[in-house]
Design an enzyme around this catalytic site. Structure first.
Site, mmCIF file in Angstrom:
data_model
loop_
_atom_site.group_PDB
_atom_site.id
_atom_site.type_symbol
_atom_site.label_atom_id
_atom_site.label_comp_id
_atom_site.label_asym_id
_atom_site.label_seq_id
_atom_site.Cartn_x
_atom_site.Cartn_y
_atom_site.Cartn_z
ATOM 1 N NE ARG A 171 7.124 -0.838 9.556
ATOM 2 C CZ ARG A 171 5.962 -0.769 8.918
ATOM 3 N NH1 ARG A 171 5.889 -0.185 7.739
ATOM 4 N NH2 ARG A 171 4.871 -1.278 9.440
ATOM 5 C CE LYS A 173 -2.248 -0.821 3.852
ATOM 6 N NZ LYS A 173 -1.778 -2.161 4.245
ATOM 7 N NE ARG A 188 -3.663 -1.073 10.184
ATOM 8 C CZ ARG A 188 -2.598 -0.546 9.583
ATOM 9 N NH1 ARG A 188 -2.619 0.693 9.170
ATOM 10 N NH2 ARG A 188 -1.527 -1.273 9.378
ATOM 11 N NE ARG A 195 2.205 -4.984 10.734
ATOM 12 C CZ ARG A 195 3.092 -4.676 9.787
ATOM 13 N NH1 ARG A 195 4.270 -5.269 9.772
ATOM 14 N NH2 ARG A 195 2.800 -3.792 8.875
ATOM 15 N NE ARG A 205 7.336 -3.307 3.975
ATOM 16 C CZ ARG A 205 6.029 -3.058 3.997
ATOM 17 N NH1 ARG A 205 5.342 -3.053 2.893
ATOM 18 N NH2 ARG A 205 5.445 -2.837 5.115
HETATM 19 P P1 AMP Z 1 1.429 0.511 8.932
HETATM 20 O O1 AMP Z 1 2.713 1.145 8.567
HETATM 21 O O2 AMP Z 1 0.248 1.101 8.211
HETATM 22 O O3 AMP Z 1 1.453 -0.990 8.833
HETATM 23 O O4 AMP Z 1 1.175 0.861 10.472
HETATM 24 C C1 AMP Z 1 2.090 0.464 11.482
HETATM 25 C C2 AMP Z 1 1.374 0.345 12.812
HETATM 26 O O5 AMP Z 1 0.788 1.610 13.185
HETATM 27 C C3 AMP Z 1 0.199 -0.621 12.827
HETATM 28 O O6 AMP Z 1 0.608 -1.961 13.047
HETATM 29 C C4 AMP Z 1 -0.623 -0.087 13.988
HETATM 30 O O7 AMP Z 1 -0.031 -0.431 15.221
HETATM 31 C C5 AMP Z 1 -0.470 1.419 13.815
HETATM 32 N N1 AMP Z 1 -1.519 1.968 12.938
HETATM 33 C C6 AMP Z 1 -1.360 2.529 11.702
HETATM 34 N N2 AMP Z 1 -2.530 2.918 11.181
HETATM 35 C C7 AMP Z 1 -3.478 2.617 12.106
HETATM 36 C C8 AMP Z 1 -4.888 2.751 12.156
HETATM 37 N N3 AMP Z 1 -5.584 3.285 11.125
HETATM 38 N N4 AMP Z 1 -5.529 2.326 13.279
HETATM 39 C C9 AMP Z 1 -4.855 1.797 14.309
HETATM 40 N N5 AMP Z 1 -3.526 1.615 14.326
HETATM 41 C C10 AMP Z 1 -2.820 2.007 13.236
#
Ligand code: AMP
Length: 209
Positions: free
Chosen positions: A158, A11, A86, A169, A125
């Protein structure tokens, strides 16, 4: 536009390509949280543990940061959401925010890949610690090992991209986020797309859009 899809489907990369193509910002809640954690702000301290384990940050905190971000001048002609909403509650809140701005969702893009492919990709990644640019050591490696092509920042893996956390996740995605596909069916223009690489997914999307 909203980008849906499990963690690891690309994404972020597809969102960057779309943002460049359409000249509108990509907003990644994950990037906002990571920056806050790196800068040790009060928000960063609050969300550090949750994001490290791959758990979702509570809706009220997440909605508040999105509300603040999309109120900025650069969002008035539209924006691309990467990683938000989400949960169903977040989607309902986004509907309200957009209504208030006189904007509507042009498209909700659901990127999908098989689970084994997601796990493989995530392990390859690397992310730039400075500008958040994402590399895949297989498909799109940096020119110089460990260094970002765009800004010269150092690349890192990460914490939440270690295999055990990735599985957590993915299961959180299935439970809390996958129901959004149904939510948007009938409400918005839902586009399902897959591909071998992010570039291929981007090109297919552009054709459809
Ligand atoms: P991402 O880079 O989008 O995978 O986000 C990394 C982490 O940030 C996720 O595993 C969540 O812990 C938190 N996070 C990001 N976006 C959201 C969201 N919309 N709602 C809740 N937690 C989020």
């Amino acid at each position: 536009m909203v980008l849906l899809g499990a963690p690891g489907v690309g994404k972020g990369t597809v969102g960057d390509m779309l943002a460049e193509k359409f000249g509108i910002p990509k907003i990644s809640t994950g990037d906002i949280f990571r920056k806050a954690i790196a800068e040790k702000t009060p928000l960063g301290r609050k969300v550090n543990e949750l994001t490290g384990k791959g758990e979702l940050v509570p809706d009220d905190i997440t909605v508040a940061i999105v509300k603040e971000r999309i109120a900025k001048e650069d969002c008035k002609n539209g924006f691309i959401m990467d990683g938000f909403p989400r949960t169903i509650h977040q989607a309902e809140e986004l509907d309200k925010l957009l209504k208030g701005m006189n904007l509507r969702l042009d498209a909700v893009v659901n990127i999908f890949l098989p689970k084994e492919e997601i796990i493989r990709r995530i392990s390859l990644r690397r992310t730039c610690g400075n500008c958040s640019m994402i590399y895949n050591l297989n498909f799109s490696p940096p020119k110089k090992d460990g260094v970002c092509d765009k800004c010269g920042g150092l690349l890192y893996q990460r914490d939440d991209e270690k295999e055990e956390t990735v599985l957590n996740r993915l299961s959180i995605y299935e439970k809390q986020t996958a129901p959004l596909i149904k939510y948007y069916e009938g409400r918005s223009r839902l586009i399902n797309v897959t591909g071998e690489t992010s570039k291929e997914i981007f090109e297919r999307l552009i054709e459809i859009l």
